[in-house]
Design a protein around this motif. Structure first.
Motif, PDB file in Angstrom:
ATOM      1  N   ASP A  53     -14.799  35.181  13.682  1.00 39.57           N
ATOM      2  CA  ASP A  53     -14.789  34.436  14.940  1.00 39.57           C
ATOM      3  C   ASP A  53     -14.636  35.389  16.126  1.00 39.57           C
ATOM      4  OD1 ASP A  53     -12.267  35.094  14.009  1.00 39.57           O
ATOM      5  OD2 ASP A  53     -11.309  33.630  15.327  1.00 39.57           O
ATOM      6  N   ALA A  54     -15.145  34.946  17.280  1.00 41.97           N
ATOM      7  CA  ALA A  54     -15.025  35.735  18.493  1.00 41.97           C
ATOM      8  C   ALA A  54     -13.632  35.551  19.063  1.00 41.97           C
ATOM      9  CB  ALA A  54     -16.079  35.283  19.497  1.00 41.97           C
ATOM     10  N   ARG A  55     -12.925  36.643  19.300  1.00 45.18           N
ATOM     11  CA  ARG A  55     -11.609  36.550  19.939  1.00 45.18           C
ATOM     12  C   ARG A  55     -11.412  37.768  20.820  1.00 45.18           C
ATOM     13  NH1 ARG A  55      -8.535  38.155  14.245  1.00 45.18           N
ATOM     14  NH2 ARG A  55     -10.295  37.239  13.204  1.00 45.18           N
ATOM     15  N   LEU A  56     -10.373  37.714  21.671  1.00 48.06           N
ATOM     16  CA  LEU A  56     -10.115  38.862  22.526  1.00 48.06           C
ATOM     17  C   LEU A  56      -9.776  40.049  21.648  1.00 48.06           C
ATOM     18  CD1 LEU A  56      -8.184  37.451  25.581  1.00 48.06           C
ATOM     19  CD2 LEU A  56     -10.520  38.342  25.450  1.00 48.06           C
TER      20      LEU A  56
ATOM     21  N   GLY B 156     -15.367  30.964  11.309  1.00 51.51           N
ATOM     22  CA  GLY B 156     -16.180  31.606  12.329  1.00 51.51           C
ATOM     23  C   GLY B 156     -15.924  31.010  13.701  1.00 51.51           C
ATOM     24  N   SER B 157     -16.722  31.444  14.680  1.00 51.00           N
ATOM     25  CA  SER B 157     -16.492  31.014  16.066  1.00 51.00           C
ATOM     26  C   SER B 157     -16.607  29.507  16.234  1.00 51.00           C
ATOM     27  CB  SER B 157     -17.518  31.676  16.997  1.00 51.00           C
ATOM     28  OG  SER B 157     -17.432  33.064  16.896  1.00 51.00           O
ATOM     29  N   LEU B 158     -17.623  28.903  15.617  1.00 48.32           N
ATOM     30  CA  LEU B 158     -17.826  27.463  15.781  1.00 48.32           C
ATOM     31  C   LEU B 158     -16.626  26.702  15.230  1.00 48.32           C
ATOM     32  CD1 LEU B 158     -19.680  25.225  16.677  1.00 48.32           C
ATOM     33  CD2 LEU B 158     -20.782  25.289  14.450  1.00 48.32           C
ATOM     34  N   ASP B 159     -16.157  27.142  14.082  1.00 47.95           N
ATOM     35  CA  ASP B 159     -14.983  26.533  13.456  1.00 47.95           C
ATOM     36  C   ASP B 159     -13.779  26.641  14.397  1.00 47.95           C
ATOM     37  OD1 ASP B 159     -13.623  25.362  11.212  1.00 47.95           O
ATOM     38  OD2 ASP B 159     -12.677  27.317  10.920  1.00 47.95           O
ATOM     39  N   ALA B 160     -13.598  27.826  15.000  1.00 48.50           N
ATOM     40  CA  ALA B 160     -12.468  28.038  15.903  1.00 48.50           C
ATOM     41  C   ALA B 160     -12.546  27.087  17.096  1.00 48.50           C
ATOM     42  CB  ALA B 160     -12.443  29.495  16.370  1.00 48.50           C
ATOM     43  N   VAL B 161     -13.753  26.933  17.654  1.00 47.05           N
ATOM     44  CA  VAL B 161     -13.916  26.065  18.823  1.00 47.05           C
ATOM     45  C   VAL B 161     -13.638  24.607  18.444  1.00 47.05           C
ATOM     46  CG1 VAL B 161     -15.569  25.140  20.480  1.00 47.05           C
ATOM     47  CG2 VAL B 161     -15.544  27.588  19.977  1.00 47.05           C
ATOM     48  N   LEU B 162     -14.258  24.144  17.348  1.00 52.82           N
ATOM     49  CA  LEU B 162     -14.100  22.742  16.949  1.00 52.82           C
ATOM     50  C   LEU B 162     -12.653  22.438  16.601  1.00 52.82           C
ATOM     51  CD1 LEU B 162     -17.329  22.187  14.828  1.00 52.82           C
ATOM     52  CD2 LEU B 162     -16.838  21.376  17.141  1.00 52.82           C
ATOM     53  N   ASP B 171     -17.585  22.919   6.792  1.00 47.55           N
ATOM     54  CA  ASP B 171     -18.081  24.246   6.445  1.00 47.55           C
ATOM     55  C   ASP B 171     -19.607  24.180   6.540  1.00 47.55           C
ATOM     56  OD1 ASP B 171     -18.779  26.650   5.430  1.00 47.55           O
ATOM     57  OD2 ASP B 171     -17.485  26.560   3.673  1.00 47.55           O
ATOM     58  N   TRP B 172     -20.129  24.566   7.713  1.00 50.59           N
ATOM     59  CA  TRP B 172     -21.536  24.323   8.054  1.00 50.59           C
ATOM     60  C   TRP B 172     -22.509  24.840   7.002  1.00 50.59           C
ATOM     61  CZ3 TRP B 172     -22.892  21.220  12.002  1.00 50.59           C
ATOM     62  CH2 TRP B 172     -21.867  20.883  12.896  1.00 50.59           C
ATOM     63  N   LEU B 173     -22.304  26.098   6.575  1.00 53.81           N
ATOM     64  CA  LEU B 173     -23.274  26.722   5.674  1.00 53.81           C
ATOM     65  C   LEU B 173     -23.304  26.048   4.312  1.00 53.81           C
ATOM     66  CD1 LEU B 173     -22.550  30.401   6.651  1.00 53.81           C
ATOM     67  CD2 LEU B 173     -24.728  29.235   6.920  1.00 53.81           C
TER      68      LEU B 173
END
Lengths: 285, 312
Positions: A53-56, B156-162, B171-173
């Protein structure tokens, strides 16, 4: 004109303002969706503790240092340069030679030949990889860098000939005729008069082939086998198979290093390139 | 497309008016010399493999391996085997779903929508969207694959945002693999359609739309009855090109899901790769290659019909 378009018609009626606000909201949403995946690529490459994931980031140059050794990334990138540079040069020279008679002479079979070329630009290269592999096996060319470079050069050749012919059509014949009157042969006229005038166009053709080959994964993945010959696309895949999900930071750093040449080249020629691609899309520029 | 013009006397400055026909033929043959390298490369690396796959698809040449002396004609056996395979039937469906959803609806629709919405907007806005779209498109395909893998994977990023928004985060994939590769391909390829439509819209003279506006046509009517018909040709060609590109997508799916889970995203190119290079069924692989080529060839012909390029 732009003034009329953006201001003139939308004279502050409340309904228009709401719809303009909605449009901007939609555009913001699209921009965020498209930006989000990039965030990981850039942030993880400089993050000492990178995950998926993208993080700082916990800033570090360590990921780049870790992948910047001969076997991991430098050799694959050098291989890519040889492979794609070779393909681009061969493609450009062959395309210029072919474009000359097609642009300057009246040839009986020109029409069907050009149509066949355009038809070939539509065929999926992916589809011919199985027969191409069989041919490489028979001719004992599997794992040969020059043969793979020639194949990469041919993959975009139909499109390159079309583009080059278009650029050459744009150079007036009268200039060459002047050179002929001065006693130049048609090869000298091509070299001294035509080519300098279409140098920007040829750069576009070469860069187009180079970027296409640089980003191609399946062709070298199928046609090359020994690790010493693998280009960056395959090297990155091998690296991911070995350390990827453990070393996300290094994966991102390697990806950035490998993408940089393609992105920079694109930026350099982007204006002309856009014109070239529009031509490919059938829009007359 | 008109017929080839009859042979006319050559008017080129260079051509001498020689009465002897022989010299003229030699000259015209000499003019073809520069075409030879291109013809040779295309014959060896393009035409050769295509003709070989036609030959191999109807014989057991590919099955018996490179050492085979003489191949036997087996008729349609390679194809009956292929079309009898349930996995291939699904691969065709998966390819159609992928091409329609990500290419025709996704890239083409989003590209057109964005080009329309961005028309006449501030320059910075066009630039920001342009950089993001084109950036995704210029990245090497495998990098785009890994970047999207990190975006969609669990944690991943999408998981973190949601999760951050307290929304359900599958788990999208694994749970929605087809939707994921479709979204991935939209991210990757919308730039092309957007560029084609932006260029097409820029060529519409402002007066035409102004006239429609003066006649009282509102925004939607102007769009449907004036603007869209004017870019009809761009739409058709774009649809052809996008379909051709989407049919051939391999690397993106290969990196994201590898065709899985359990074949859910195995499109024809992925299936071909599995058969030929994982199971070493080169005969099957060649038959699939021919099917892909035939589909590609069909679209390519349609593309030529629509484009009607001026050749001269």
């Amino acid at each position: 004109m732009a003034l009329v378009r953006s201001g003139g018609l939308s004279v502050a009626s409340p309904r228009r303002r709401t719809s303009s606000f909605l449009v901007h909201l939609v555009l913001l949403g699209v921009a965020l969706c498209f930006a989000a995946p990039f965030a990981w690529l850039l942030l993880a490459s400089v993050d000492a503790d990178a995950g998926p994931d993208a993080r700082l980031p916990d800033w570090t140059a360590g990921n780049f240092e870790a992948v910047l050794d001969w076997e991991t990334s430098i050799r694959p990138i050098v291989n890519s340069l040889l492979l794609c540079g070779g393909a681009a040069v061969v493609n450009m020279v062959v395309a210029v030679l072919a474009a000359y008679p097609l642009s300057r002479h009246r040839l009986r079979f020109k029409r069907p030949f050009l149509y066949t070329l355009l038809f070939a630009t539509g065929l999926p290269i992916t589809a011919i990889m199985v027969p191409v592999y069989e041919m490489f096996v028979r001719l004992e060319l599997v794992d040969s860098l020059p043969a793979t470079a020639l194949f990469l050069a041919t993959a975009t050749l139909p499109f390159s000939i079309w583009l080059t012919k278009g650029f050459m059509d744009g150079v007036p014949v009268s200039l060459e005729e002047a050179a002929w009157t001065d006693g130049a042969s048609s090869f000298t006229a091509l070299r001294r008069v035509v080519l300098p005038l279409m140098a920007p166009g040829m750069a576009v053709v070469a860069v187009f082939t180079f970027i296409g080959a640089w980003g191609n994964f399946l062709i070298p993945f199928v046609l090359l086998q020994s690790p010493e010959k693998e280009p960056a696309a395959v090297g990155l895949y091998t690296f991911f198979g070995q350390y990827g999900t453990v070393a996300y930071g290094q994966l991102a750093a390697f990806s950035v290093l490998y993408s940089l040449p393609a992105v920079l080249l694109y930026v350099v020629v982007s204006r002309r390139m856009a014109r070239g691609f529009n031509l490919g899309g059938g829009i007359k520029g | 497309m008109s017929t080839t013009p009859p042979v006319r006397p050559r008017l080129d400055a260079e051509a001498p008016k020689s009465p002897a026909g022989g010299a003229r033929y030699r000259r015209s043959a000499g003019r073809l010399v520069p075409l030879l390298p291109a013809a040779l490369l295309l014959a060896v690396f393009f035409l050769g493999p295509v003709l070989w796959s036609v030959y191999a698809a109807f014989t057991d040449a590919a099955l018996t391996g490179p050492t085979a002396r003489d191949a036997n004609f087996v008729g349609l056996r390679n194809f009956t085997r292929l079309f009898g395979d349930d996995r291939f039937a699904w691969a065709i469906w998966a390819t159609v779903i992928f091409a329609v959803a990500s290419g025709i609806v996704g890239q083409n629709g989003l590209g057109l929508t964005l080009a329309l919405l961005l028309r006449g907007r501030a320059r910075w806005l066009r630039n920001v969207i342009g950089v993001l779209l084109v950036g995704a498109w210029v990245l090497p395909e495998i990098v785009a694959g890994f970047t999207l893998y990190a975006f969609f994977t669990a944690d991943g990023s999408l998981d973190a945002v949601l999760t951050g928004l307290h929304l359900p985060s599958p788990d999208w994939l694994v749970e929605h693999p087809m939707l994921t590769v479709v979204l991935a391909n939209i991210w990757r390829g919308t730039a092309f359609s957007w560029m084609v439509y932006t260029a097409a819209l820029d060529e519409i003279p402002q007066e035409i739309e102004d006239a429609a506006a003066t006649d009282g046509a509102d925004g939607w009517r102007r769009l449907v009855f004036v603007t869209l018909p004017l870019i009809r040709r761009a739409m058709l060609t774009n649809l052809m090109v996008v379909t051709l590109q989407t049919l051939a997508v391999f690397t993106l799916i290969f990196v994201l899901t590898g065709g899985g889970p359990s074949g859910a995203t195995e499109t024809v190119p992925l299936y071909m790769y599995q058969q030929a290079f994982r199971f070493f069924q080169l005969g099957q692989g060649t038959a699939i290659a021919l099917v892909l080529l035939a589909i590609g060839g069909l679209f390519s012909l349609l593309y030529l019909r629509v484009l009607k390029p001026e050749v001269d």
